[in-house]
Design an enzyme around this catalytic site. Sequence first.
Site, PDB file in Angstrom:
ATOM      1  N   SER A 143       0.871  -1.182   0.000  1.00 25.44           N
ATOM      2  CA  SER A 143       0.000   0.000   0.000  1.00 25.44           C
ATOM      3  C   SER A 143       0.901   1.222   0.000  1.00 25.44           C
ATOM      4  O   SER A 143       2.019   1.168   0.537  1.00 25.44           O
ATOM      5  CB  SER A 143      -0.854   0.014   1.270  1.00 25.44           C
ATOM      6  OG  SER A 143      -1.400   1.305   1.484  1.00 25.44           O
ATOM      7  N   TYR A 156      -1.213  -1.139  10.148  1.00 25.96           N
ATOM      8  CA  TYR A 156      -1.326  -1.375   8.700  1.00 25.96           C
ATOM      9  C   TYR A 156      -0.061  -0.909   7.981  1.00 25.96           C
ATOM     10  O   TYR A 156       0.478  -1.622   7.124  1.00 25.96           O
ATOM     11  CB  TYR A 156      -2.549  -0.619   8.188  1.00 25.96           C
ATOM     12  CG  TYR A 156      -2.940  -0.889   6.759  1.00 25.96           C
ATOM     13  CD1 TYR A 156      -3.645  -2.034   6.406  1.00 25.96           C
ATOM     14  CD2 TYR A 156      -2.639   0.027   5.753  1.00 25.96           C
ATOM     15  CE1 TYR A 156      -4.031  -2.268   5.084  1.00 25.96           C
ATOM     16  CE2 TYR A 156      -3.018  -0.186   4.437  1.00 25.96           C
ATOM     17  CZ  TYR A 156      -3.723  -1.342   4.110  1.00 25.96           C
ATOM     18  OH  TYR A 156      -4.096  -1.558   2.802  1.00 25.96           O
ATOM     19  N   ILE A 189      -8.390   2.915  -3.474  1.00 27.07           N
ATOM     20  CA  ILE A 189      -9.093   2.127  -4.493  1.00 27.07           C
ATOM     21  C   ILE A 189     -10.515   1.858  -3.995  1.00 27.07           C
ATOM     22  O   ILE A 189     -10.703   1.513  -2.820  1.00 27.07           O
ATOM     23  CB  ILE A 189      -8.378   0.758  -4.707  1.00 27.07           C
ATOM     24  CG1 ILE A 189      -6.866   0.933  -4.977  1.00 27.07           C
ATOM     25  CG2 ILE A 189      -9.068  -0.042  -5.822  1.00 27.07           C
ATOM     26  CD1 ILE A 189      -6.493   1.607  -6.271  1.00 27.07           C
TER      27      ILE A 189
HETATM   28  N1  LIG Z   1      -8.761  -0.633  -1.217  1.00 25.50           N
HETATM   29  C1  LIG Z   1      -7.683   0.136  -1.099  1.00 25.50           C
HETATM   30  O1  LIG Z   1      -7.749   1.369  -1.200  1.00 25.50           O
HETATM   31  C2  LIG Z   1      -6.346  -0.508  -0.854  1.00 25.50           C
HETATM   32  C3  LIG Z   1      -5.220   0.331  -0.910  1.00 25.50           C
HETATM   33  C4  LIG Z   1      -3.977  -0.227  -0.695  1.00 25.50           C
HETATM   34  C5  LIG Z   1      -3.857  -1.570  -0.434  1.00 25.50           C
HETATM   35  N2  LIG Z   1      -4.976  -2.357  -0.381  1.00 25.50           N
HETATM   36  C6  LIG Z   1      -4.772  -3.768  -0.093  1.00 25.50           C
HETATM   37  O2  LIG Z   1      -5.330  -4.533  -1.131  1.00 25.50           O
HETATM   38  C7  LIG Z   1      -5.745  -5.800  -0.610  1.00 25.50           C
HETATM   39  C8  LIG Z   1      -7.200  -6.037  -0.989  1.00 25.50           C
HETATM   40  O3  LIG Z   1      -7.969  -5.014  -0.404  1.00 25.50           O
HETATM   41  P1  LIG Z   1      -9.471  -4.686  -0.827  1.00 25.50           P
HETATM   42  O4  LIG Z   1      -9.605  -3.222  -0.759  1.00 25.50           O
HETATM   43  O5  LIG Z   1      -9.819  -5.425  -2.047  1.00 25.50           O
HETATM   44  O6  LIG Z   1     -10.203  -5.273   0.463  1.00 25.50           O
HETATM   45  P2  LIG Z   1     -11.557  -6.146   0.599  1.00 25.50           P
HETATM   46  O7  LIG Z   1     -11.909  -6.039   2.038  1.00 25.50           O
HETATM   47  O8  LIG Z   1     -12.533  -5.743  -0.430  1.00 25.50           O
HETATM   48  O9  LIG Z   1     -11.059  -7.626   0.255  1.00 25.50           O
HETATM   49  C9  LIG Z   1     -10.185  -8.330   1.097  1.00 25.50           C
HETATM   50  C10 LIG Z   1     -10.457  -9.807   0.942  1.00 25.50           C
HETATM   51  O10 LIG Z   1      -9.540 -10.495   1.809  1.00 25.50           O
HETATM   52  C11 LIG Z   1     -10.263 -11.484   2.519  1.00 25.50           C
HETATM   53  N3  LIG Z   1      -9.624 -11.751   3.794  1.00 25.50           N
HETATM   54  C12 LIG Z   1      -9.585 -10.930   4.876  1.00 25.50           C
HETATM   55  N4  LIG Z   1      -8.949 -11.538   5.880  1.00 25.50           N
HETATM   56  C13 LIG Z   1      -8.590 -12.760   5.434  1.00 25.50           C
HETATM   57  C14 LIG Z   1      -7.916 -13.854   6.033  1.00 25.50           C
HETATM   58  N5  LIG Z   1      -7.497 -13.808   7.293  1.00 25.50           N
HETATM   59  N6  LIG Z   1      -7.696 -14.961   5.285  1.00 25.50           N
HETATM   60  C15 LIG Z   1      -8.147 -15.029   4.004  1.00 25.50           C
HETATM   61  N7  LIG Z   1      -8.820 -14.036   3.402  1.00 25.50           N
HETATM   62  C16 LIG Z   1      -9.025 -12.899   4.105  1.00 25.50           C
HETATM   63  C17 LIG Z   1     -11.656 -10.905   2.706  1.00 25.50           C
HETATM   64  O11 LIG Z   1     -12.619 -11.914   2.981  1.00 25.50           O
HETATM   65  C18 LIG Z   1     -11.872 -10.223   1.365  1.00 25.50           C
HETATM   66  O12 LIG Z   1     -12.436 -11.120   0.432  1.00 25.50           O
HETATM   67  C19 LIG Z   1      -5.507  -5.729   0.889  1.00 25.50           C
HETATM   68  O13 LIG Z   1      -4.269  -6.311   1.189  1.00 25.50           O
HETATM   69  C20 LIG Z   1      -5.458  -4.255   1.151  1.00 25.50           C
HETATM   70  O14 LIG Z   1      -4.707  -3.970   2.300  1.00 25.50           O
HETATM   71  C21 LIG Z   1      -6.219  -1.858  -0.582  1.00 25.50           C
END
Ligand SMILES: NC(=O)c1ccc[n+]([C@@H]2O[C@H](COP(=O)([O-])OP(=O)(O)OC[C@H]3O[C@@H](n4cnc5c(N)ncnc54)[C@H](O)[C@@H]3O)[C@@H](O)[C@H]2O)c1
Length: 248
Positions: A143, A156, A189
């Site tokens: 991130s 985080y 995102i």
């Molecule tokens: N959305 C953003 O703005 C953003 C920005 C930077 C990084 N990220 C990173 O991108 C990745 C995806 O994020 P997202 O926004 O799609 O989130 P999201 O919450 O939409 O999806 C995350 C998924 O991970 C699964 N998950 C959570 N804990 C888990 C576990 N212990 N074991 C297995 N599965 C698990 C959830 O069930 C979900 O399906 C994450 O690592 C997040 O930190 C997101």
Amino acid sequence: MGELDGKVALVTGGCSGIGTAVALDLARHGADVAIVDILAGEAAKEILSAIEAQGARAVALTADVADRQRAPQVVAEVQEMLGGLHILATCAGINRDAVIWKMSPEEWEAVIDVDLSGTFFYCQAVAPVFREQRYGKIVTVSSINGLRGKFGQVNYAAAKAGVIGLTKALAKELAHSHVNVNAVAPGFILTPMTAAMPPEAREAAVAEIPLGRPGSPEDVAALVTFLCTERARHITGEVIKVDGGQYI
Ligand SMILES: NC(=O)c1ccc[n+]([C@@H]2O[C@H](COP(=O)([O-])OP(=O)(O)OC[C@H]3O[C@@H](n4cnc5c(N)ncnc54)[C@H](O)[C@@H]3O)[C@@H](O)[C@H]2O)c1
């Protein structure tokens, strides 16, 4: 002909947001896909159908990525079900935001366990497979907040910075086995994770983005897929932001 024809990908966190977009995009480019998620089950059915609609094979496995024992089992099950494994994308992640003076030990540990240790367990589980076959692509999800820090996110930011260190060290360890290991660092995102933020925090995040719009999961998926193709064969140990300029 897809660029990833004949390849099998394991995508953690594939049941939502960025993970789902990555699974679909890899399938669109020819890969068969295993989605691994703590919420796999009913939630996965529609996603599996969408992957299959791209002409790819798809399976879903339920696993908590923070479960150390489960990771090698999942890798073996995917190999068994889809006949191999060539790509790992570690998209599972959570946040538990709080300023440090209010952060509970549980909030610290949950994020480190899922975001950092979960990434480690799946990288460690695929490493022998990729070393043995002298081929593999690993894309971790960090991130921009792992690069710059963010108020209210010591857990985080630490986990996502840890993912970057892990990625760079692993790139060095696996390079002689022709395995590429890279990290993507998304900015803000639009996913269920960010939908849960307070409206004013979301508005503040979008206001930071020079390109003037929030990113989509597909923006991240396009980069992940590229890093898994042979067009990116000379890129390893890299951290690439997908953030519309949010952190320049
Ligand atoms: N959305 C953003 O703005 C953003 C920005 C930077 C990084 N990220 C990173 O991108 C990745 C995806 O994020 P997202 O926004 O799609 O989130 P999201 O919450 O939409 O999806 C995350 C998924 O991970 C699964 N998950 C959570 N804990 C888990 C576990 N212990 N074991 C297995 N599965 C698990 C959830 O069930 C979900 O399906 C994450 O690592 C997040 O930190 C997101």
